[in-house]
Design a protein around this motif. Structure first.
Motif, PDB file in Angstrom:
ATOM      1  N   UNK A  22      -7.425 -17.078  12.105  1.00 11.17           N
ATOM      2  CA  UNK A  22      -8.069 -16.133  13.009  1.00 11.17           C
ATOM      3  C   UNK A  22      -7.089 -15.090  13.509  1.00 11.17           C
ATOM      4  N   UNK A  23      -5.828 -15.500  13.700  1.00 17.17           N
ATOM      5  CA  UNK A  23      -4.849 -14.588  14.281  1.00 17.17           C
ATOM      6  C   UNK A  23      -4.469 -13.472  13.342  1.00 17.17           C
ATOM      7  N   UNK A  24      -4.578 -13.685  12.026  1.00 15.32           N
ATOM      8  CA  UNK A  24      -4.057 -12.664  11.112  1.00 15.32           C
ATOM      9  C   UNK A  24      -5.074 -12.189  10.105  1.00 15.32           C
ATOM     10  N   UNK A  25      -6.372 -12.431  10.382  1.00 18.46           N
ATOM     11  CA  UNK A  25      -7.390 -11.824   9.536  1.00 18.46           C
ATOM     12  C   UNK A  25      -7.281 -10.310   9.647  1.00 18.46           C
ATOM     13  N   UNK A  26      -7.530  -9.599   8.582  1.00 15.87           N
ATOM     14  CA  UNK A  26      -7.499  -8.135   8.640  1.00 15.87           C
ATOM     15  C   UNK A  26      -7.002  -7.568   7.358  1.00 15.87           C
ATOM     16  N   UNK A  27      -7.077  -6.278   7.254  1.00 23.11           N
ATOM     17  CA  UNK A  27      -6.683  -5.594   6.032  1.00 23.11           C
ATOM     18  C   UNK A  27      -5.174  -5.599   5.897  1.00 23.11           C
ATOM     19  N   UNK A  28      -4.707  -5.421   4.664  1.00 21.48           N
ATOM     20  CA  UNK A  28      -3.291  -5.351   4.378  1.00 21.48           C
ATOM     21  C   UNK A  28      -2.709  -4.115   5.041  1.00 21.48           C
ATOM     22  N   UNK A  29      -1.676  -4.303   5.914  1.00 24.31           N
ATOM     23  CA  UNK A  29      -1.082  -3.194   6.632  1.00 24.31           C
ATOM     24  C   UNK A  29       0.313  -2.950   6.063  1.00 24.31           C
ATOM     25  N   UNK A  30       0.571  -1.735   5.664  1.00 22.78           N
ATOM     26  CA  UNK A  30       1.840  -1.429   5.034  1.00 22.78           C
ATOM     27  C   UNK A  30       2.873  -0.992   6.066  1.00 22.78           C
ATOM     28  N   UNK A  31       4.081  -1.498   5.942  1.00 20.79           N
ATOM     29  CA  UNK A  31       5.148  -1.194   6.870  1.00 20.79           C
ATOM     30  C   UNK A  31       5.556   0.260   6.782  1.00 20.79           C
ATOM     31  N   UNK A  32       6.019   0.822   7.906  1.00 21.02           N
ATOM     32  CA  UNK A  32       6.479   2.198   7.915  1.00 21.02           C
ATOM     33  C   UNK A  32       7.767   2.355   7.128  1.00 21.02           C
ATOM     34  N   UNK A  33       8.390   1.267   6.755  1.00 25.36           N
ATOM     35  CA  UNK A  33       9.608   1.363   5.964  1.00 25.36           C
ATOM     36  C   UNK A  33       9.321   1.789   4.549  1.00 25.36           C
ATOM     37  N   UNK A  34       8.049   1.785   4.149  1.00 23.27           N
ATOM     38  CA  UNK A  34       7.670   2.153   2.799  1.00 23.27           C
ATOM     39  C   UNK A  34       6.681   3.287   2.835  1.00 23.27           C
ATOM     40  N   UNK A  35       6.706   4.084   1.779  1.00 26.52           N
ATOM     41  CA  UNK A  35       5.775   5.203   1.683  1.00 26.52           C
ATOM     42  C   UNK A  35       4.790   4.913   0.588  1.00 26.52           C
ATOM     43  N   UNK A  79      10.344   3.199  -2.026  1.00 29.49           N
ATOM     44  CA  UNK A  79      11.105   2.808  -0.857  1.00 29.49           C
ATOM     45  C   UNK A  79      11.746   4.062  -0.292  1.00 29.49           C
ATOM     46  N   UNK A  80      11.322   4.448   0.880  1.00 34.01           N
ATOM     47  CA  UNK A  80      11.752   5.718   1.445  1.00 34.01           C
ATOM     48  C   UNK A  80      13.191   5.700   1.928  1.00 34.01           C
ATOM     49  N   UNK A  81      13.759   4.509   2.087  1.00 30.14           N
ATOM     50  CA  UNK A  81      15.129   4.416   2.582  1.00 30.14           C
ATOM     51  C   UNK A  81      16.165   4.578   1.471  1.00 30.14           C
ATOM     52  N   UNK A  82      15.715   4.726   0.225  1.00 32.68           N
ATOM     53  CA  UNK A  82      16.652   4.879  -0.884  1.00 32.68           C
ATOM     54  C   UNK A  82      16.138   5.870  -1.903  1.00 32.68           C
ATOM     55  N   UNK A  83      17.020   6.340  -2.763  1.00 27.48           N
ATOM     56  CA  UNK A  83      16.647   7.286  -3.811  1.00 27.48           C
ATOM     57  C   UNK A  83      16.417   6.547  -5.123  1.00 27.48           C
ATOM     58  N   UNK A  84      15.442   7.034  -5.885  1.00 27.02           N
ATOM     59  CA  UNK A  84      15.203   6.468  -7.209  1.00 27.02           C
ATOM     60  C   UNK A  84      14.638   5.069  -7.183  1.00 27.02           C
TER      61      UNK A  84
END
Length: 376
Positions: free
Chosen positions: A26-39, A248-253
């Motif tokens: 019940x505590x974690x039902x919900x849609x997949x939420x993407x972290x701001x660390x990724x674009x 991964x927005x924190x790195x290139x390539x």
């Protein structure tokens, strides 16, 4: 479908007296939420090899001193890549506003089926979807199918004689091979941008928040930016081997694509029948690793899917599956996560039987489950 728990997303479930497990669910039902660390590469503002006889299939990749492989691939594939714009109505506590989105897609049938990412169409929430073709034509589209967990979607426009992408075999992809991405980075101003690099890794897992990760990805250093989502990752033959999905927005390539083989069974059935019949077993569950991290309770296994609920009269219940069983395999192949279970079920059709390996009270056993259609 909801990212966690309900393998079909529909139907009533039968409750069982497992307070801790149900509380966690019940505590974690919900849609997949993407972290701001990724674009997730969509731009927003406040089968066997599937190939139809179209123009794109008649171009042979045969580079010479005057034509590079990348140029030849671009000529072959470009007309099968489309731009996608969406409108989603978003409401907060104070106001309602329309949010615009931009992404890419790949034509997979001459009569207008297009493969893209689920997040490009706002996981089914987009109220207006428009497709832009290479010749400048624009058409309205409708969502036919999407899966938020796999981050794949199919949309449809009314059309004939479209150029169709050739879907390759992502099982044959290996590190060091040429990789070419086509899409709409940073919006339609730079539509159908071509970038190239190599396959940097295969079968990659990328964590997208504390508990969730995307698995089995192709890694490439070909430049992938916002707006590239849903566009093709191509090999040196001009075949689609992946669908670009994140960087991964924190790195290139560090770009990643979903292997095309993940989508091919779905695409083939939709192109053939106009819909996709999902195989249903009737459970809600959670990744073992996630459950143990949240509760501190050891289950005796490191990976698998902990069954939280079993739907009444479902194939799972009829086969004897119970809450707190841990699913560890299907037909002998290991299942490490709910996402892996979901992807594995896409290989089967309603009516087929599968052998599910479980761990119950420390004991391993197999259950024979006859799959059914998702309840209406």
């Amino acid at each position: 479908m909801n990212e966690n728990w309900d393998e079909n997303g529909k139907g009533k479930t039968r409750s069982y007296p497992s307070y801790v497990l149900v509380s966690v669910v019940s505590a974690i039902l919900g849609a997949l939420i993407f972290s701001v660390a990724f674009s997730l590469n969509t731009e927003k503002e406040p089968v066997q090899d599937t190939q139809q006889t179209q123009n794109t299939g008649n171009i042979t990749i045969n580079p010479s001193d005057d034509v590079t492989t990348v140029e030849a691939v671009a000529k072959k594939a470009m007309s099968s890549v489309v731009g996608i714009t969406t409108t989603e109505v978003v409401q907060d506590l104070w106001s309602t506003q329309e949010v615009q989105g931009v992404g890419s897609g790949v034509v997979v049938s001459a009569d207008g089926y297009i493969l893209t990412n689920s997040h490009v169409i706002s996981n089914g929430a987009a109220q207006n979807i428009k497709i832009m073709f290479m010749n400048g034509e624009e058409k309205e589209a409708r969502a036919v199918w999407y899966d938020t967990l796999m981050d794949l979607a199919v949309v449809k426009v009314e059309a004939e004689n479209l150029d169709v992408a050739h879907l390759g075999n992502s099982e044959n992809v290996s590190i060091g091979q040429l990789a070419i991405a086509i899409g709409n980075p940073l919006g339609l101003e730079f539509e159908r941008t071509v970038t190239s690099g190599i396959i940097s890794g295969v079968d990659r897992s990328v964590s997208i928040d504390e508990f969730n990760k995307m698995e089995g990805l192709l890694q490439t250093d070909a430049s992938i930016n916002s707006g590239n989502s849903g566009g093709p990752l191509l090999n040196s033959k001009g075949e689609v081997v992946g669908i670009n999905t994140l960087k991964i927005s924190s790195g290139e390539g560090l770009g990643f694509a979903l292997p095309i083989n993940m989508a091919k069974p779905i695409v083939e059935e939709i192109v053939r029948t106009g819909e996709f019949r999902e195989a249903y077993i009737g459970i809600e569950g959670i990744d073992v690793a996630r459950y143990q991290k949240m509760t501190g309770r050891e289950l005796g296994v490191k990976v698998g899917v902990l069954v939280a609920k079993v739907a009444a009269d479902s194939p799972a219940e009829l086969a004897g599956l119970r809450p707190e069983d841990v699913i560890v395999s299907i037909d002998g192949d290991g299942i490490e996560s709910f996402k892996a279970l979901r992807e594995r079920l896409y290989r089967y059709k309603p009516g087929q039987e599968i052998r599910i390996g479980i761990v119950r009270s420390g004991q391993t056993r197999d259950l024979l489950v006859k799959l059914a259609d998702v309840p209406k």
